[in-house]
Design a protein around this motif. Structure first.
Motif, short mmCIF file in Angstrom:
data_model
loop_
_atom_site.label_atom_id
_atom_site.label_comp_id
_atom_site.label_asym_id
_atom_site.label_seq_id
_atom_site.Cartn_x
_atom_site.Cartn_y
_atom_site.Cartn_z
N PHE A 110 -38.88 -11.61 0.34
CA PHE A 110 -38.27 -10.72 1.31
C PHE A 110 -38.34 -11.32 2.70
CE2 PHE A 110 -42.74 -9.44 0.99
CZ PHE A 110 -43.13 -9.34 2.32
N TRP A 111 -37.51 -10.79 3.59
CA TRP A 111 -37.45 -11.25 4.97
C TRP A 111 -37.35 -10.00 5.83
CZ3 TRP A 111 -33.10 -14.94 7.18
CH2 TRP A 111 -33.52 -15.47 8.39
N THR A 112 -38.28 -9.82 6.74
CA THR A 112 -38.32 -8.62 7.54
C THR A 112 -38.29 -8.96 9.02
OG1 THR A 112 -39.58 -6.62 8.06
CG2 THR A 112 -40.85 -8.56 7.48
N ASN A 113 -37.69 -8.09 9.82
CA ASN A 113 -37.74 -8.27 11.26
C ASN A 113 -38.74 -7.33 11.92
OD1 ASN A 113 -36.38 -5.86 11.05
ND2 ASN A 113 -34.60 -6.44 12.26
N HIS A 114 -39.72 -6.86 11.10
CA HIS A 114 -40.87 -6.20 11.71
C HIS A 114 -41.55 -7.21 12.64
CE1 HIS A 114 -40.85 -2.56 9.35
NE2 HIS A 114 -40.76 -3.25 8.23
N ALA A 115 -42.17 -6.74 13.68
CA ALA A 115 -42.85 -7.66 14.61
C ALA A 115 -43.87 -8.51 13.86
CB ALA A 115 -43.52 -6.88 15.73
N GLY A 162 -46.73 -18.15 -7.99
CA GLY A 162 -46.95 -18.77 -6.70
C GLY A 162 -46.36 -17.96 -5.57
N ILE A 163 -46.93 -18.13 -4.38
CA ILE A 163 -46.48 -17.40 -3.20
C ILE A 163 -46.44 -18.35 -2.01
CG2 ILE A 163 -47.09 -15.59 -1.52
CD1 ILE A 163 -48.43 -14.09 -3.81
N TRP A 164 -45.43 -18.19 -1.19
CA TRP A 164 -45.35 -18.88 0.11
C TRP A 164 -44.90 -17.85 1.13
CZ3 TRP A 164 -41.31 -19.17 3.51
CH2 TRP A 164 -41.46 -20.04 4.59
N ASN A 165 -45.52 -17.86 2.30
CA ASN A 165 -45.05 -16.94 3.34
C ASN A 165 -45.22 -17.53 4.72
OD1 ASN A 165 -47.43 -15.45 4.90
ND2 ASN A 165 -48.12 -15.73 2.81
N ASP A 166 -44.36 -17.12 5.61
CA ASP A 166 -44.40 -17.50 7.02
C ASP A 166 -44.55 -16.21 7.82
OD1 ASP A 166 -43.79 -18.13 9.69
OD2 ASP A 166 -42.49 -19.79 9.10
N SER A 167 -45.75 -15.93 8.28
CA SER A 167 -46.02 -14.66 8.95
C SER A 167 -45.29 -14.55 10.28
CB SER A 167 -47.53 -14.48 9.16
OG SER A 167 -48.06 -15.53 9.94
N VAL A 168 -45.00 -15.69 10.91
CA VAL A 168 -44.30 -15.67 12.19
C VAL A 168 -42.84 -15.28 11.99
CG1 VAL A 168 -43.54 -17.06 14.16
CG2 VAL A 168 -45.83 -17.39 13.21
N LYS A 169 -42.21 -15.84 10.96
CA LYS A 169 -40.80 -15.54 10.68
C LYS A 169 -40.63 -14.25 9.88
CE LYS A 169 -39.02 -19.23 12.57
NZ LYS A 169 -38.13 -19.14 13.77
N PHE A 187 -31.18 -19.58 -6.82
CA PHE A 187 -32.34 -19.89 -6.00
C PHE A 187 -32.20 -19.37 -4.58
CE2 PHE A 187 -29.74 -23.84 -5.90
CZ PHE A 187 -29.62 -24.08 -4.53
N ALA A 188 -33.37 -19.20 -3.97
CA ALA A 188 -33.46 -18.87 -2.54
C ALA A 188 -34.02 -20.10 -1.84
CB ALA A 188 -34.38 -17.67 -2.34
N LEU A 189 -33.35 -20.52 -0.78
CA LEU A 189 -33.72 -21.72 -0.05
C LEU A 189 -33.86 -21.40 1.42
CD1 LEU A 189 -33.94 -24.95 -0.38
CD2 LEU A 189 -31.61 -24.94 0.57
N TRP A 190 -35.03 -21.69 1.98
CA TRP A 190 -35.28 -21.48 3.40
C TRP A 190 -35.21 -22.81 4.13
CZ3 TRP A 190 -35.19 -18.46 7.36
CH2 TRP A 190 -35.99 -18.66 8.48
N ASP A 191 -34.38 -22.88 5.16
CA ASP A 191 -34.22 -24.06 6.00
C ASP A 191 -34.98 -23.82 7.30
OD1 ASP A 191 -33.40 -26.05 7.76
OD2 ASP A 191 -31.33 -26.07 7.05
N LYS A 192 -36.14 -24.47 7.43
CA LYS A 192 -36.99 -24.25 8.59
C LYS A 192 -36.32 -24.71 9.88
CE LYS A 192 -41.40 -24.77 6.12
NZ LYS A 192 -42.68 -25.53 6.06
N ASP A 193 -35.58 -25.82 9.81
CA ASP A 193 -34.95 -26.36 11.01
C ASP A 193 -33.86 -25.43 11.55
OD1 ASP A 193 -36.61 -28.47 10.63
OD2 ASP A 193 -35.04 -29.97 10.33
#
Length: 211
Positions: free
Chosen positions: A1-6, A32-39, A127-133
């Motif tokens: 998931f992707w949230t725009n919560h602060a 497995g899990i990966w998360n980016d708490s900032v994003k 698939f879901a692909l996240w592009d960090k750049d």
């Protein structure tokens, strides 16, 4: 998931584990899990190990450069041919860590770009692909639509996954029935893409990249 919560509310890993547990019957070998708490972005994956049984094939997987993160379901049948092509490309530098088609998929995206790489894939995949750049999330489905992927927005959260019942575990999921779709169900005895039984949620159509 992707949230725009602060910030993530609660424990994102606990939440993703709860969601992916609903898919354990399809991928019983590992989770497995990966998360980016900032994003505010999180990926979860239930693995069915086929091509690479070692931990080198675990997902979510990061690309060699670290630019991309993927959660992938399916199989690229021509992965060995693509790997050989990448190995013979002097402009591509890759340190292979395992033998999974997931790693080949990521290397192809890094070398050729997403659209060009997907056009070369022969197989069944979603698939879901996240592009960090670029700060961009891509959802991709194979040309025949063999592997499913669902997506939609509830409140401030964008949810995506290979089964709706995983999305239902998220606390932001509202789950209102889309009464306009019921006619399609009674006509066809199933709900054709891009529709689902729930409002604001869709099934990605075959051969589609959603960014």
């Amino acid at each position: 998931f992707w949230t725009n919560h602060a910030r993530f509310e609660g424990n994102p890993e606990h939440l993703v584990r709860k969601m992916t547990a609903k898919l354990a019957h399809r991928g019983p070998d590992a989770a497995g899990i990966w998360n980016d708490s900032v994003k505010g972005l999180a990926f979860g994956h239930q693995r069915l190990a086929i091509q690479d049984l070692s931990p080198a094939g675990k997902q979510p997987m990061l690309s060699n450069s670290g630019r991309y993160v993927i959660a992938y379901n399916g199989e690229i049948y021509n992965a060995s041919e693509l790997k050989a092509e990448l190995a013979n490309d002097s402009s591509v530098s890759h340190d292979w860590k395992g033998h999974s088609d997931t790693e080949v998929l990521l290397a192809a995206v890094e070398a050729w770009g997403l659209k060009s790489a997907v056009s070369r894939f022969v197989g069944m995949f979603a698939f879901a692909l996240w592009d960090k750049d670029e700060g961009a999330l891509h959802l991709v489905r194979d040309r025949l639509g063999i592997k499913p992927i669902y997506y939609g927005k509830s409140g401030k959260t964008f949810l995506f996954g290979s089964e709706l019942k995983a999305l239902k575990q998220h606390p932001d999921f509202e789950g209102e029935i889309d009464r306009n779709v019921l006619g399609l169900f009674f006509r066809h005895n199933y709900i054709p893409a891009p529709y689902t039984i729930y409002q604001n949620f869709r099934k990605l159509e075959p051969g589609t990249i959603l960014t």
